[in-house]
Design a protein around this motif. Structure first.
Motif, short mmCIF file in Angstrom:
data_model
loop_
_atom_site.label_atom_id
_atom_site.label_comp_id
_atom_site.label_asym_id
_atom_site.label_seq_id
_atom_site.Cartn_x
_atom_site.Cartn_y
_atom_site.Cartn_z
N PRO A 177 -19.67 -11.30 -15.07
CA PRO A 177 -18.82 -10.99 -13.91
C PRO A 177 -17.37 -11.43 -14.07
CG PRO A 177 -20.93 -11.91 -13.20
CD PRO A 177 -20.85 -12.09 -14.69
N TRP A 178 -17.11 -12.36 -15.01
CA TRP A 178 -15.76 -12.87 -15.22
C TRP A 178 -15.00 -12.07 -16.28
CZ3 TRP A 178 -20.07 -15.79 -14.40
CH2 TRP A 178 -20.08 -16.59 -13.24
N SER A 179 -15.64 -11.09 -16.86
CA SER A 179 -14.95 -10.23 -17.83
C SER A 179 -13.88 -9.43 -17.12
CB SER A 179 -15.94 -9.27 -18.50
OG SER A 179 -16.91 -9.99 -19.23
N PRO A 180 -12.79 -9.11 -17.81
CA PRO A 180 -11.73 -8.32 -17.16
C PRO A 180 -12.17 -6.87 -16.96
CG PRO A 180 -11.24 -8.63 -19.48
CD PRO A 180 -12.44 -9.50 -19.19
N VAL A 181 -11.55 -6.24 -16.00
CA VAL A 181 -11.82 -4.83 -15.75
C VAL A 181 -11.63 -4.01 -17.02
CG1 VAL A 181 -10.98 -2.79 -14.52
CG2 VAL A 181 -11.28 -4.95 -13.29
N SER A 182 -10.67 -4.40 -17.84
CA SER A 182 -10.37 -3.65 -19.07
C SER A 182 -11.51 -3.66 -20.07
CB SER A 182 -9.11 -4.22 -19.73
OG SER A 182 -9.28 -5.60 -20.05
N ALA A 183 -12.53 -4.49 -19.86
CA ALA A 183 -13.65 -4.57 -20.79
C ALA A 183 -14.68 -3.47 -20.58
CB ALA A 183 -14.33 -5.94 -20.67
N VAL A 184 -14.54 -2.69 -19.49
CA VAL A 184 -15.54 -1.67 -19.19
C VAL A 184 -14.87 -0.31 -19.03
CG1 VAL A 184 -17.05 -3.33 -18.06
CG2 VAL A 184 -15.40 -2.06 -16.69
N ASP A 185 -15.69 0.73 -19.10
CA ASP A 185 -15.23 2.09 -18.84
C ASP A 185 -15.16 2.26 -17.32
OD1 ASP A 185 -15.18 4.84 -18.20
OD2 ASP A 185 -16.17 5.38 -20.07
N PRO A 186 -13.98 2.47 -16.75
CA PRO A 186 -13.86 2.52 -15.29
C PRO A 186 -14.60 3.68 -14.65
CG PRO A 186 -11.80 3.18 -16.32
CD PRO A 186 -12.68 2.63 -17.42
N VAL A 187 -14.62 4.82 -15.33
CA VAL A 187 -15.34 5.97 -14.78
C VAL A 187 -16.84 5.68 -14.74
CG1 VAL A 187 -15.92 8.41 -15.09
CG2 VAL A 187 -13.59 7.60 -15.55
N GLU A 188 -17.37 5.15 -15.83
CA GLU A 188 -18.79 4.79 -15.87
C GLU A 188 -19.10 3.76 -14.79
OE1 GLU A 188 -22.05 2.66 -18.89
OE2 GLU A 188 -19.92 2.74 -19.42
N THR A 189 -18.20 2.82 -14.57
CA THR A 189 -18.42 1.77 -13.59
C THR A 189 -18.50 2.33 -12.18
OG1 THR A 189 -17.26 0.18 -14.99
CG2 THR A 189 -17.50 -0.40 -12.67
N ARG A 207 -7.95 -8.30 -14.06
CA ARG A 207 -8.69 -8.92 -12.96
C ARG A 207 -10.16 -9.07 -13.32
NH1 ARG A 207 -8.98 -6.48 -6.77
NH2 ARG A 207 -9.45 -8.45 -5.72
N GLU A 208 -10.79 -10.13 -12.86
CA GLU A 208 -12.22 -10.31 -13.12
C GLU A 208 -13.00 -9.16 -12.49
OE1 GLU A 208 -13.29 -14.14 -11.61
OE2 GLU A 208 -12.05 -15.22 -13.07
N LEU A 209 -13.88 -8.56 -13.28
CA LEU A 209 -14.61 -7.38 -12.81
C LEU A 209 -15.39 -7.66 -11.54
CD1 LEU A 209 -15.53 -4.46 -13.22
CD2 LEU A 209 -17.36 -5.34 -14.70
N GLY A 210 -16.06 -8.81 -11.49
CA GLY A 210 -16.84 -9.13 -10.30
C GLY A 210 -16.01 -9.15 -9.04
N LEU A 211 -14.80 -9.68 -9.11
CA LEU A 211 -13.92 -9.72 -7.94
C LEU A 211 -13.41 -8.32 -7.59
CD1 LEU A 211 -11.84 -12.96 -8.64
CD2 LEU A 211 -13.87 -12.68 -7.21
N ALA A 212 -13.11 -7.53 -8.60
CA ALA A 212 -12.64 -6.17 -8.35
C ALA A 212 -13.71 -5.33 -7.65
CB ALA A 212 -12.21 -5.51 -9.66
N LEU A 213 -14.96 -5.49 -8.07
CA LEU A 213 -16.04 -4.72 -7.47
C LEU A 213 -16.26 -5.08 -6.01
CD1 LEU A 213 -18.68 -4.75 -10.36
CD2 LEU A 213 -17.23 -2.84 -9.65
N LEU A 214 -16.01 -6.34 -5.65
CA LEU A 214 -16.20 -6.78 -4.28
C LEU A 214 -15.02 -6.43 -3.38
CD1 LEU A 214 -17.82 -10.31 -4.68
CD2 LEU A 214 -18.93 -8.20 -3.95
N ASP A 215 -13.92 -6.02 -3.95
CA ASP A 215 -12.73 -5.70 -3.18
C ASP A 215 -12.91 -4.35 -2.49
OD1 ASP A 215 -10.21 -5.18 -2.16
OD2 ASP A 215 -9.14 -5.86 -3.95
N GLN A 216 -13.09 -4.37 -1.18
CA GLN A 216 -13.35 -3.14 -0.44
C GLN A 216 -12.15 -2.19 -0.45
OE1 GLN A 216 -16.73 -2.67 0.89
NE2 GLN A 216 -16.71 -4.29 -0.66
N ARG A 217 -10.98 -2.69 -0.82
CA ARG A 217 -9.80 -1.82 -0.96
C ARG A 217 -9.89 -0.96 -2.22
NH1 ARG A 217 -5.50 -6.51 -0.86
NH2 ARG A 217 -7.07 -7.20 -2.37
N VAL A 218 -10.79 -1.34 -3.13
CA VAL A 218 -11.00 -0.58 -4.35
C VAL A 218 -12.18 0.37 -4.18
CG1 VAL A 218 -11.57 -0.74 -6.81
CG2 VAL A 218 -10.02 -2.42 -5.78
N LEU A 219 -13.32 -0.19 -3.82
CA LEU A 219 -14.55 0.57 -3.60
C LEU A 219 -15.18 0.08 -2.31
CD1 LEU A 219 -16.16 0.35 -7.16
CD2 LEU A 219 -15.26 2.42 -6.10
N ALA A 220 -15.43 0.94 -1.37
CA ALA A 220 -16.04 0.54 -0.11
C ALA A 220 -17.56 0.66 -0.21
CB ALA A 220 -15.51 1.41 1.03
#
Length: 265
Positions: free
Chosen positions: A181-193, A150-163
């Motif tokens: 913002p169009w990079s996939p979630v897999s491109a970043v460290d999720p814990v750091e994010t 999923r595009e990272l920018g969209l995942a970050l805006l998804d309140q079901r993921v992070l409120a």
């Protein structure tokens, strides 16, 4: 749309002004609440959950409000002139020495306090929750990596993921992680994010000004957010802008093509 830290601060200011006080006036100016009168009820507290606010009253009653794009709560002294037109007022609460006015609150609902979960139970962990802990972080990470492409920018805006993350922090988090913002979630460290999102919101939670650069000087508060055509605050490259998402979920995306390699719109 206001970020979670804006709602958090509004909630604490409302709580400071109203908690423990009995309302002299408690109007809800909406046809659905034409018969509702909260005058005489004691305000027990105000709770923020991501971008949602619950004002709790005696008698097991809560008022849910959401700012959407242009909503806000203002506090005034009696007789002080309102900074927005009266026809935008949706809630008017008054105690002897303060007025709390809810402007352009498109989402209002009265419900039993015990039922608040009905409106926010679908949300991911609240980044500004007082009880944030390792379990909350782990849950947020799981939600983020559930769709690795999923595009990272969209995942970050998804309140079901992070409120709590809105367009400002979406842009700035992607910049600080060094990806578009169009990079996939897999491109970043999720814990750091997740930790970066929480750290940025916490840094701004107790003030109206929002800075991700560490500077509160005008024009220097953000790396790329709302800097269309202006230089990136780090490298000087002209910041670009594009749309991300579709339909009602579409949001503006800002990025620096030099500092943030990766796919673009």
């Amino acid at each position: 749309m206001p970020e979670g830290d804006t709602v958090f601060l509004a909630g604490h200011r409302l709580a400071d002004a109203l908690t423990g006080r009995v309302l002299l006036r408690g109007q809800l100016r909406h046809p659905r609440f034409a018969t509702a009168d909260l005058a005489g009820r004691e305000v027990l507290g105000v709770r923020s959950v991501g971008k949602h606010l619950f004002t709790r009253f005696s008698g097991d009653l809560s008022l849910h409000s959401h700012f959407r794009m242009d909503g806000a709560w203002h506090l005034y002294r009696p007789g002080e002139r309102w900074r927005r037109p009266g026809h935008q007022a949706r809630a008017v609460f008054e105690v002897p020495d303060r007025q709390a006015i809810g402007f352009a609150l498109h989402d209002l609902e009265l419900l039993p306090t015990a039922d608040e979960h009905r409106l926010v139970g679908h949300l991911g962990p609240d980044l500004l929750a007082d009880d944030w802990d390792e379990a909350a972080e782990a849950e947020a990470v799981r939600g983020l990596v559930a769709e690795p492409e999923r595009e990272l920018g969209l995942a970050l805006l998804d309140q079901r993921v992070l409120a709590g993350v809105g367009n400002l922090y979406k842009a700035e988090v992607c910049f600080l992680l060094g990806v578009s913002p169009w990079s996939p979630v897999s491109a970043v460290d999720p814990v750091e994010t997740v930790r970066l999102c929480r750290r940025l919101l916490l840094a701004n939670a107790w003030r109206p000004e929002q800075s991700t650069t560490g500077s509160l000087r005008r024009g220097q508060q953000h790396w790329v957010f709302e800097r269309t055509g202006r230089p990136c605050a780090r490298c000087g490259t002209r910041v670009r802008v594009g749309g991300q998402g579709a339909g009602v979920l579409e949001r503006v995306a800002y990025w620096c093509p030099r500092c943030q390699p990766g796919p673009i719109a």
